[in-house]
Scaffold this motif. Structure first.
Motif, PDB file in Angstrom:
ATOM      1  N   ILE A 167     -10.127   2.364   4.789  1.00 17.83           N
ATOM      2  CA  ILE A 167     -10.050   3.744   5.294  1.00 17.83           C
ATOM      3  C   ILE A 167     -11.323   4.523   5.002  1.00 17.83           C
ATOM      4  CG2 ILE A 167      -8.729   5.897   5.199  1.00 17.83           C
ATOM      5  CD1 ILE A 167      -6.327   4.202   4.257  1.00 17.83           C
ATOM      6  N   GLY A 168     -11.856   4.391   3.785  1.00 20.46           N
ATOM      7  CA  GLY A 168     -13.034   5.162   3.408  1.00 20.46           C
ATOM      8  C   GLY A 168     -12.641   6.532   2.881  1.00 20.46           C
ATOM      9  N   THR A 169     -13.630   7.311   2.432  1.00 21.39           N
ATOM     10  CA  THR A 169     -13.359   8.630   1.858  1.00 21.39           C
ATOM     11  C   THR A 169     -14.016   9.756   2.641  1.00 21.39           C
ATOM     12  OG1 THR A 169     -15.282   8.469   0.397  1.00 21.39           O
ATOM     13  CG2 THR A 169     -13.181   7.660  -0.459  1.00 21.39           C
ATOM     14  N   ASP A 170     -14.579   9.448   3.805  1.00 18.53           N
ATOM     15  CA  ASP A 170     -15.280  10.472   4.568  1.00 18.53           C
ATOM     16  C   ASP A 170     -14.350  11.225   5.515  1.00 18.53           C
ATOM     17  OD1 ASP A 170     -14.885   8.222   6.075  1.00 18.53           O
ATOM     18  OD2 ASP A 170     -16.692   8.510   7.308  1.00 18.53           O
ATOM     19  N   ILE A 171     -13.054  11.170   5.253  1.00 19.67           N
ATOM     20  CA  ILE A 171     -12.098  11.958   6.016  1.00 19.67           C
ATOM     21  C   ILE A 171     -11.328  12.842   5.065  1.00 19.67           C
ATOM     22  CG2 ILE A 171     -11.844  10.231   7.844  1.00 19.67           C
ATOM     23  CD1 ILE A 171      -9.226   9.353   6.549  1.00 19.67           C
ATOM     24  N   ASP A 172     -10.609  13.807   5.603  1.00 20.68           N
ATOM     25  CA  ASP A 172      -9.845  14.736   4.789  1.00 20.68           C
ATOM     26  C   ASP A 172      -8.900  13.983   3.855  1.00 20.68           C
ATOM     27  OD1 ASP A 172      -8.789  17.641   4.412  1.00 20.68           O
ATOM     28  OD2 ASP A 172      -6.979  16.447   4.796  1.00 20.68           O
ATOM     29  N   LYS A 173      -8.779  14.465   2.616  1.00 18.82           N
ATOM     30  CA  LYS A 173      -7.981  13.777   1.601  1.00 18.82           C
ATOM     31  C   LYS A 173      -6.524  13.611   2.031  1.00 18.82           C
ATOM     32  CE  LYS A 173      -8.894  14.740  -2.597  1.00 18.82           C
ATOM     33  NZ  LYS A 173      -9.053  15.493  -3.855  1.00 18.82           N
ATOM     34  N   TRP A 174      -5.934  14.670   2.599  1.00 19.28           N
ATOM     35  CA  TRP A 174      -4.529  14.587   3.007  1.00 19.28           C
ATOM     36  C   TRP A 174      -4.344  13.597   4.162  1.00 19.28           C
ATOM     37  CZ3 TRP A 174      -0.865  16.092  -0.043  1.00 19.28           C
ATOM     38  CH2 TRP A 174      -1.101  17.113  -0.961  1.00 19.28           C
ATOM     39  N   GLU A 175      -5.305  13.601   5.077  1.00 22.33           N
ATOM     40  CA  GLU A 175      -5.236  12.668   6.196  1.00 22.33           C
ATOM     41  C   GLU A 175      -5.325  11.236   5.684  1.00 22.33           C
ATOM     42  OE1 GLU A 175      -7.672  11.595  10.316  1.00 22.33           O
ATOM     43  OE2 GLU A 175      -8.287  13.287   9.068  1.00 22.33           O
ATOM     44  N   ARG A 176      -6.226  11.014   4.705  1.00 21.50           N
ATOM     45  CA  ARG A 176      -6.374   9.679   4.151  1.00 21.50           C
ATOM     46  C   ARG A 176      -5.099   9.229   3.437  1.00 21.50           C
ATOM     47  NH1 ARG A 176     -10.112  10.406   0.192  1.00 21.50           N
ATOM     48  NH2 ARG A 176      -8.582  10.120  -1.465  1.00 21.50           N
ATOM     49  N   LYS A 177      -4.492  10.146   2.696  1.00 15.92           N
ATOM     50  CA  LYS A 177      -3.253   9.821   1.991  1.00 15.92           C
ATOM     51  C   LYS A 177      -2.138   9.434   2.961  1.00 15.92           C
ATOM     52  CE  LYS A 177      -4.228  10.410  -2.418  1.00 15.92           C
ATOM     53  NZ  LYS A 177      -4.057   9.309  -3.394  1.00 15.92           N
ATOM     54  N   LEU A 178      -2.060  10.143   4.075  1.00 17.19           N
ATOM     55  CA  LEU A 178      -1.037   9.827   5.080  1.00 17.19           C
ATOM     56  C   LEU A 178      -1.254   8.431   5.649  1.00 17.19           C
ATOM     57  CD1 LEU A 178      -0.720  13.215   6.984  1.00 17.19           C
ATOM     58  CD2 LEU A 178       1.130  12.031   5.802  1.00 17.19           C
ATOM     59  N   ILE A 179      -2.519   8.130   5.966  1.00 17.06           N
ATOM     60  CA  ILE A 179      -2.824   6.809   6.523  1.00 17.06           C
ATOM     61  C   ILE A 179      -2.483   5.726   5.504  1.00 17.06           C
ATOM     62  CG2 ILE A 179      -4.653   5.308   7.401  1.00 17.06           C
ATOM     63  CD1 ILE A 179      -6.064   7.847   8.401  1.00 17.06           C
ATOM     64  N   GLU A 180      -2.858   5.953   4.226  1.00 19.27           N
ATOM     65  CA  GLU A 180      -2.523   4.989   3.175  1.00 19.27           C
ATOM     66  C   GLU A 180      -1.014   4.777   3.112  1.00 19.27           C
ATOM     67  OE1 GLU A 180      -3.989   6.324  -0.567  1.00 19.27           O
ATOM     68  OE2 GLU A 180      -6.089   6.385   0.070  1.00 19.27           O
ATOM     69  N   PHE A 181      -0.279   5.876   3.216  1.00 17.47           N
ATOM     70  CA  PHE A 181       1.173   5.821   3.076  1.00 17.47           C
ATOM     71  C   PHE A 181       1.804   4.920   4.146  1.00 17.47           C
ATOM     72  CE2 PHE A 181       5.473   7.361   3.791  1.00 17.47           C
ATOM     73  CZ  PHE A 181       5.974   7.417   2.497  1.00 17.47           C
ATOM     74  N   PHE A 182       1.317   5.043   5.369  1.00 15.16           N
ATOM     75  CA  PHE A 182       1.891   4.254   6.459  1.00 15.16           C
ATOM     76  C   PHE A 182       1.336   2.831   6.493  1.00 15.16           C
ATOM     77  CE2 PHE A 182       2.182   8.621   8.423  1.00 15.16           C
ATOM     78  CZ  PHE A 182       3.524   8.767   8.112  1.00 15.16           C
ATOM     79  N   LEU A 183       0.104   2.676   6.017  1.00 14.68           N
ATOM     80  CA  LEU A 183      -0.569   1.381   6.124  1.00 14.68           C
ATOM     81  C   LEU A 183      -0.188   0.422   4.989  1.00 14.68           C
ATOM     82  CD1 LEU A 183      -2.613  -0.351   7.657  1.00 14.68           C
ATOM     83  CD2 LEU A 183      -4.444   0.809   6.382  1.00 14.68           C
ATOM     84  N   ALA A 184       0.024   0.950   3.782  1.00 15.75           N
ATOM     85  CA  ALA A 184       0.217   0.092   2.606  1.00 15.75           C
ATOM     86  C   ALA A 184       1.397  -0.877   2.736  1.00 15.75           C
ATOM     87  CB  ALA A 184       0.369   0.962   1.355  1.00 15.75           C
ATOM     88  N   PRO A 185       2.583  -0.420   3.173  1.00 18.06           N
ATOM     89  CA  PRO A 185       3.700  -1.384   3.266  1.00 18.06           C
ATOM     90  C   PRO A 185       3.413  -2.517   4.234  1.00 18.06           C
ATOM     91  CG  PRO A 185       4.517   0.872   3.290  1.00 18.06           C
ATOM     92  CD  PRO A 185       3.038   0.961   3.435  1.00 18.06           C
ATOM     93  N   GLU A 186       2.776  -2.223   5.385  1.00 17.28           N
ATOM     94  CA  GLU A 186       2.441  -3.267   6.356  1.00 17.28           C
ATOM     95  C   GLU A 186       1.362  -4.192   5.817  1.00 17.28           C
ATOM     96  OE1 GLU A 186       4.108  -3.908   9.189  1.00 17.28           O
ATOM     97  OE2 GLU A 186       5.444  -2.411   8.318  1.00 17.28           O
ATOM     98  N   PHE A 187       0.441  -3.615   5.075  1.00 14.78           N
ATOM     99  CA  PHE A 187      -0.624  -4.404   4.468  1.00 14.78           C
ATOM    100  C   PHE A 187      -0.033  -5.438   3.500  1.00 14.78           C
ATOM    101  CE2 PHE A 187      -3.904  -4.816   1.063  1.00 14.78           C
ATOM    102  CZ  PHE A 187      -4.876  -5.445   1.831  1.00 14.78           C
ATOM    103  N   GLU A 188       0.997  -5.035   2.762  1.00 11.66           N
ATOM    104  CA  GLU A 188       1.619  -5.964   1.811  1.00 11.66           C
ATOM    105  C   GLU A 188       2.419  -7.060   2.509  1.00 11.66           C
ATOM    106  OE1 GLU A 188       3.443  -4.791  -1.695  1.00 11.66           O
ATOM    107  OE2 GLU A 188       1.613  -3.885  -2.481  1.00 11.66           O
ATOM    108  N   LYS A 189       2.726  -6.861   3.804  1.00  9.50           N
ATOM    109  CA  LYS A 189       3.373  -7.926   4.567  1.00  9.50           C
ATOM    110  C   LYS A 189       2.353  -8.975   5.011  1.00  9.50           C
ATOM    111  CE  LYS A 189       7.012  -4.882   6.347  1.00  9.50           C
ATOM    112  NZ  LYS A 189       7.563  -4.260   7.570  1.00  9.50           N
ATOM    113  N   MET A 190       1.091  -8.525   5.154  1.00  8.86           N
ATOM    114  CA  MET A 190       0.027  -9.435   5.589  1.00  8.86           C
ATOM    115  C   MET A 190      -0.497 -10.297   4.441  1.00  8.86           C
ATOM    116  SD  MET A 190      -2.239  -6.965   8.078  1.00  8.86           S
ATOM    117  CE  MET A 190      -3.404  -8.266   8.406  1.00  8.86           C
ATOM    118  N   PHE A 191      -0.497  -9.711   3.224  1.00 10.38           N
ATOM    119  CA  PHE A 191      -1.092 -10.401   2.088  1.00 10.38           C
ATOM    120  C   PHE A 191      -0.127 -10.390   0.910  1.00 10.38           C
ATOM    121  CE2 PHE A 191      -4.661  -8.682   4.532  1.00 10.38           C
ATOM    122  CZ  PHE A 191      -5.418  -9.823   4.729  1.00 10.38           C
TER     123      PHE A 191
END
Length: 892
Positions: A144-168
């Motif tokens: 994701i990187g850190t060059d985006i708004d903190k809240w936006e990044r947190k939201l993306i992490e929130f939705f992405l992390a569970p799917e990421f753990e299905k891949m690895f």
């Protein structure tokens, strides 16, 4: 896959949305677009992830002013190791410290997230604890990187992390995490760090060494064992305590690891060294991206608590972004002129070549740093952080040292000129005073102009000026000049008038500050970074050449004009710093016991700051008169000005020349001596004084109005109380009358005539009503009768006193007449006795009109006696026993 992805996130969305709503107070309808966008971003990024994402990134490359590559953060020494090569201590340590539920959660730790949300609410929107899992941190750092708004990044992490753990698998994610962390000193990944710090493979590290690396990655700058060894050991011990508390190590393991001494090997030969331009470019790029990300830089602090809190926030943010840049993928375009860079390095090295002593680590003990700024752009074009190319400690921005007298123009004289009360020709007494610093020469010149005080580098005068204008006034200019080495203790430190800071400054900061003087007091807010591009196409930063107003044009010019005297007057301390074919202004700076030697100088084209000294401060031999630092300055300035025409500094039209009197003050009389003055600053001072008078008048009026309002409010209550007064005795009546008179006096002092008349009428109405009561009238009659009786009694006493006084007078006068009568018939044998008696009686009449007549009669008799004695002595010889003292009666 997209439908499955969104469905799997349904339950998580409900929990996260609730936490977000509670934490921010924003209604769901406003949050929903952000959530929808985060879902889309998460899906898009998911499709780009593979194992290569976490193994290797492109080098971060540095380019000069002509876009030629001048360096790179080379990650070819990056050692990616598999999970079976990563010690279990490392894995369990990270779980204990960073993510206790890593082995069981699905990428999001809802309990931790809830606690973070509650803390967010309690702290009114301020983030005080994180809720990120190791999975989220891997995604943040590598996807994701850190060059985006903190809240936006947190939201993306929130939705992405569970799917990421299905891949690895969990072990894959831990492997990615341990290989992507930054461990300071250019070490990325556990494999690289173990080799560098301990000279061994990761799998061979001890528990203590594992804990040290875990601590470093938490804040690489703060816990760098090379520069902050004690802090890194404290952090290691904290990691060990967490591992023990979570049951990953036994008490025996904990105690042995805590007692183990860490021996740093530092295998530098396997690492690509960072040149001074590369390390400064990375540093500058980090600060630029921190600012872009919304970090608010601070330079002055009110107390230790504020200072410590800021430093913690700064170090954390700095480490995060610096790590991202160093991990690769960035192209940093700078302003470095490599011809000038190489020349400056050669000049520093050659001028200090006589100092050959080296420390145990191979560095020269005697060092130097220098920064060259192009005044037209504000950019750094050359920067040397030390001798040679082997030393990676970049003193030009990392080596904070005391600036000595070179700071005086910035923190004392320019701020003083800005007040309008000080100017170059003003004379101030140079004298030794209790509590004041001594002059370097240990001599004092009496009344001396500021111009001469600067050129001679006198200490007492700037110290007194800073004391007068206030430390807070001086330091606010260093704040605007972005002096990053200031401490909360410097906010009340008068010694900074002489460069005596808690930590100090750098050649970069000094060169930029002096450059602002050439630019009419405007600080060009850049360093060396022109542009930053991410992954070859995305321009994430471009210098906008913003400026900050520091000093007025008039002040800047007057300071430069006085700094010329440092170079060109016979008594100036920088007489050896002349540059052929150019006009130079500058200032020497030498600290106590000659531990630091500075020269900071400017032409219209360039500003160059030079420092020389030992890394471990000690006296520099033969450093007087700007030796070494001044020599480097002249050699470099001669080089960069070849072919450039002579230019003087631009003089503002509001700076005028006037005659000066013996005190250095402006005069209309032709005295034969002149100096420069600022019409702008004089008018500004007068305007400020007038404004201050108006503000003071307004303040007084407001205070008067406030006092009047309070008085009116209180009088209203007091008059109401007066209307309820009950009189039962003369004592009550006296109190009533006293209260009436007091209230009446207060009412008559009111400014508002309308309220005054209203309150007088109300007061008198109450008073007259009470006076009309029979009991009150009877009491007043009794009071009047009593007062009449007292008056008559007093008159009687006075009459008796007068009669007694008259009687006493008659008695005293009669006694005096009687005693004089007896004296007038004197005999020689009784004269003295009678004279003494008569004189005492007369003295009792001293307060009466007859006194002078009585004394006249007495003197007449005395003269007769003296005449008798005198005539007898003419006919009588003295015998041996006769005394002159017996001849007459003497009256004092």
């Amino acid at each position: 896959m997209k439908a499955k992805f969104i469905k799997a996130l349904g339950i998580s969305l409900g929990i996260f949305s609730l936490a977000t709503l509670l934490g921010t107070g924003i209604v769901y309808l406003k949050v929903k677009p952000l959530i929808d966008n985060a879902k889309v971003e998460a899906y898009d990024k998911l499709s780009t992830i593979d194992e290569e994402t976490f193994i290797l990134a492109e080098d971060t490359e540095i380019f000069d002013k002509d876009n030629n590559k001048i360096g790179e953060i080379n990650i070819t020494n990056f050692k990616y190791i598999s999970i079976n090569e990563i010690p279990q201590y490392i894995q369990n340590g990270y779980i204990a410290v960073e993510d206790m539920n890593f082995k069981t959660h699905n990428g999001i730790d809802y309990g931790s997230l809830a606690r973070a949300g509650i803390a967010l609410i309690k702290n009114k929107g301020t983030i005080t604890q994180g809720g990120s899992t190791i999975t989220q941190q891997v995604l943040k750092n590598k996807v994701i990187g850190t060059d985006i708004d903190k809240w936006e990044r947190k939201l993306i992490e929130f939705f992405l992390a569970p799917e990421f753990e299905k891949m690895f698998t969990k072990s894959d994610i831990m492997e990615f995490y341990c290989n992507s962390n930054y461990y300071a000193n250019g070490c990325y990944g556990v494999g690289t760090a173990s080799q560098y710090y301990f000279g061994k493979q990761a799998k061979d590290m001890s528990l203590s060494e594992c804990a040290l690396l875990i601590g470093i990655s938490n804040a690489p700058t703060r816990y760098n064992p090379v520069t902050n060894y004690n802090a890194s050991i404290e952090k290691r011990n904290f990691v060990l305590s967490r591992m023990y508390a979570e049951g990953y190590i036994t008490a025996d393991e904990f105690n042995r690891a805590k007692a183990e001494e860490i021996n740093l090997v530092l295998e530098k030969d396997e690492r690509t060294k960072e040149s001074y331009v590369v390390s400064f470019a990375i540093h500058s790029a980090t600060l630029s991206l921190m600012e872009k990300d919304g970090f608010e830089f601070k330079y002055t602090f009110k107390d230790k608590e504020e200072y410590s809190k800021y430093k913690e926030e700064y170090n954390s943010k700095y480490a995060l972004i610096s790590n991202e840049i160093r991990s690769g993928g960035y192209d940093i375009y700078t302003s470095f002129d490599m011809d000038k860079q190489e020349e400056l390095q050669e000049i520093v090295d050659s001028n200090l070549s006589k100092f050959t002593e080296r420390a145990e680590d191979g560095r020269y003990t005697m060092q130097g740093s220098a920064t060259l700024v192009d005044n037209s752009t504000g950019y750094v074009v050359a920067l040397v952080g030390g001798r040679g190319t082997e030393d990676e400690f970049n003193r030009a921005y990392q080596g904070f040292r005391q600036a000595g007298s070179s700071i005086k123009p910035l923190v004392v004289y320019a701020p003083a000129f800005e007040t309008g009360d000080y100017y170059p020709s003003l004379k101030i007494k140079d004298e030794q005073k209790e509590g004041y610093p001594k002059n370097a020469t240990n001599s004092y010149r009496g009344y001396t102009s500021i111009r001469e005080a600067i050129a001679r580098s006198i200490n007492t005068i700037p110290y007194g000026i800073l004391e007068d204008i206030g430390v807070s006034t001086g330091i606010k200019y260093l704040d605007k000049l972005k002096f990053s080495g200031l401490s909360y203790q410097d906010s009340y430190n008068k010694s900074m008038a002489l460069g005596g800071f808690t930590y100090g400054t750098t050649t970069f900061e000094m060169a930029k500050a002096y450059s602002s003087l050439v630019n009419g007091g405007e600080y060009i807010d850049n360093s060396c970074v022109r542009e930053i591009v991410y992954r070859g196409t995305d321009t994430i930063y471009k210098d906008s050449h913003n400026t900050i107003n520091i000093y007025s044009k008039d002040t800047s010019y007057m300071i430069l004009d006085t700094l010329k005297d440092v170079i060109y007057e016979s008594y100036g301390t920088g007489g050896n710093m002349k540059v052929a074919g150019q006009i130079v202004a500058g200032k020497t700076g030498t600290t106590n016991e000659n531990k630091d030697a500075w020269f900071v100088g400017v032409t219209d084209y360039y500003s160059l700051s030079v420092w020389c000294g030992y890394d471990i401060p000690k006296e520099i031999p033969n450093v007087g008169a700007g030796k070494y630092s001044g020599d480097i300055f002249v050699d470099m300035m001669d080089y960069v000005h070849k072919g450039l025409s002579e230019k003087d500094f631009k003089k503002p039209s509001t700076v005028v020349e006037k005659y000066i009197d013996k005190d250095g003050k402006a005069t209309d009389k032709d005295t034969g001596n002149t100096d420069i003055f600022s019409k702008y600053l004089e008018e500004k001072r007068k305007a400020e004084e007038e404004q201050q008078k108006l503000l003071e008048q307004q303040r007084k009026e407001e205070e008067t109005q406030k006092a009047e309002a309070e008085k009116i409010s209180q009088l209203k209550l007091d008059i109401a109380d007066f209307g309820t007064y009950t009189i039962n005795s003369l004592s009550d009546l006296d109190d009533y009358d006293d209260t009436y008179n007091s209230l009446r006096k207060q009412i008559l002092s009111l400014l508002d005539n309308g309220i005054k008349n209203e309150y007088i009428l109300e007061l008198n109405t109450y008073y007259n009503t009470v006076n009309g009561l029979n009991l009150v009238q009877q009491l007043r009659k009794e009071k009047a009768d009593e007062e009449e009786r007292k008056r008559e009694e007093e008159e009687r006493k006075q009459l008796e006193k007068a009669e007694a006084k008259a009687k006493l007078k008659m008695q005293r006068l009669a006694q005096a007449d009687l005693d004089l009568s007896e004296l007038s018939t004197w005999e020689e044998e009784t004269y003295k006795e009678l004279a003494s008696k008569a004189l005492k009686s007369i003295e009792n009449c001293k307060d009466y009109g007859e006194y002078k007549l009585l004394m006249k009669q007495y003197r007449k008799i005395e003269d007769e006696y003296k005449e008798f004695i005198s005539s007898r002595e003419e006919n009588t010889s003295y015998d041996d026993n006769h005394s002159d003292n017996d001849s007459i009666y003497k009256i004092e």
